[in-house]
Motif scaffolding. Structure first.
Motif, PDB file in Angstrom:
ATOM      1  N   ASP A  21       0.723  -1.332   0.173  1.00  0.00           N
ATOM      2  CA  ASP A  21      -0.153  -0.160   0.120  1.00  0.00           C
ATOM      3  C   ASP A  21       0.972   1.041  -0.065  1.00  0.00           C
ATOM      4  N   ASP A  70       5.901   3.307  -3.453  1.00  0.00           N
ATOM      5  CA  ASP A  70       6.065   4.298  -4.816  1.00  0.00           C
ATOM      6  C   ASP A  70       5.238   3.625  -5.865  1.00  0.00           C
ATOM      7  N   ALA A  71       4.361   4.199  -6.827  1.00  0.00           N
ATOM      8  CA  ALA A  71       3.745   3.630  -7.761  1.00  0.00           C
ATOM      9  C   ALA A  71       4.556   3.089  -8.748  1.00  0.00           C
ATOM     10  N   LYS A  88       6.105  -0.133  -7.817  1.00  0.00           N
ATOM     11  CA  LYS A  88       5.292  -1.160  -7.835  1.00  0.00           C
ATOM     12  C   LYS A  88       4.960  -1.477  -9.245  1.00  0.00           C
ATOM     13  N   ALA A  89       4.934  -0.786 -10.159  1.00  0.00           N
ATOM     14  CA  ALA A  89       4.734  -1.043 -11.611  1.00  0.00           C
ATOM     15  C   ALA A  89       5.844  -2.020 -12.123  1.00  0.00           C
TER      16      ALA A  89
END
Ligand code: HEC
Length: 188
Positions: free
Chosen positions: A151, A154-155, A158-159
């Motif tokens: 949660d 860092d976006a 995560k990708a």
């Protein structure tokens, strides 16, 4: 009387064995452990300079390369293993390692410090003696960025992780847990 002889011999050999294990442990640690603070320092530096997603190569390439160099230097089998792997191909523990990792978690739950947690044993593999050593790798602050709660991640990171590691199990850790271990196998 005869039946007792092997036991007597075994007892006589025990102090020698204990001494062997102590010497082998000291020698192994001296050769292999300097890799650990090197990786942690490289990780802290990379996260500060390149951001979290840019620091992935430290755990993905640099740590395995440092370990490979140690393998070549010593001729021993050296790896990183975990009960919850990100890269199962490289980090899946064998049966002995699973037992030690489980035991490490029990020892930690009983209050033992993770920083110094280790296990040494002489085992028999295919009838030949092999010295085995494992050192627990604690989850520190910097590790949480990539191995902590999904949660809070860092976006971009995560990708990237999802793309390279669709079967990633190495998240959800908190500080002070055991991420895995450095493991060494030395044929004697
Ligand atoms: C920038 C992101 C990142 C950070 C920060 C990070 N790791 Fe990793 N970690 C990874 C990636 C990616 C892998 C998968 C490596 C591979 O492909 O072999 C990994 C794998 C591992 C493995 C091998 C077992 C497995 O799960 O596949 C261990 C052990 C490990 N990390 C420990 C740590 C420790 C201890 C720290 C803190 C000092 C840390 N990591 C910090 C990204 C990170």
């Amino acid at each position: 009387m005869k039946a007792f002889l092997p036991v007597a011999l075994l007892l006589a050999a025990l102090p020698a064995l204990a001494q062997d294990i102590a010497a082998l442990t000291a020698e192994t640690k001296k050769a292999v452990l300097p890799v650990v603070p090197k990786v942690v320092a490289a990780m802290q530096e990379a996260v500060a300079e390149k951001g979290v997603a840019g620091a992935i190569p430290v755990c993905k390439d640099q740590a395995p390369e440092l370990i490979k160099a140690k393998r070549q230097e010593t001729g021993w089998d050296i790896r990183r293993v975990s009960l919850k792997t990100r890269n199962a191909e490289r980090g899946t523990p064998d049966l002995w390692e699973v037992r030690q990792l489980a035991d490490f978690n029990i020892r930690a739950a009983n209050g033992e410090k993770i920083d110094t947690m280790e296990k040494s044993e002489i085992v028999s593999i295919d009838g030949k003696p092999v010295f085995r050593y494992m050192k627990a790798l604690p989850v520190g602050d910097v590790c949480l960025k990539c191995h902590g709660a999904v949660d809070g991640m860092d976006a971009g990171l995560k990708a990237k992780l999802a793309e390279s590691y669709p079967h990633d199990q190495a998240t959800g850790y908190s500080k002070g847990q055991i991420r895995g271990a450095l493991t060494v196998k030395r044929p004697l």
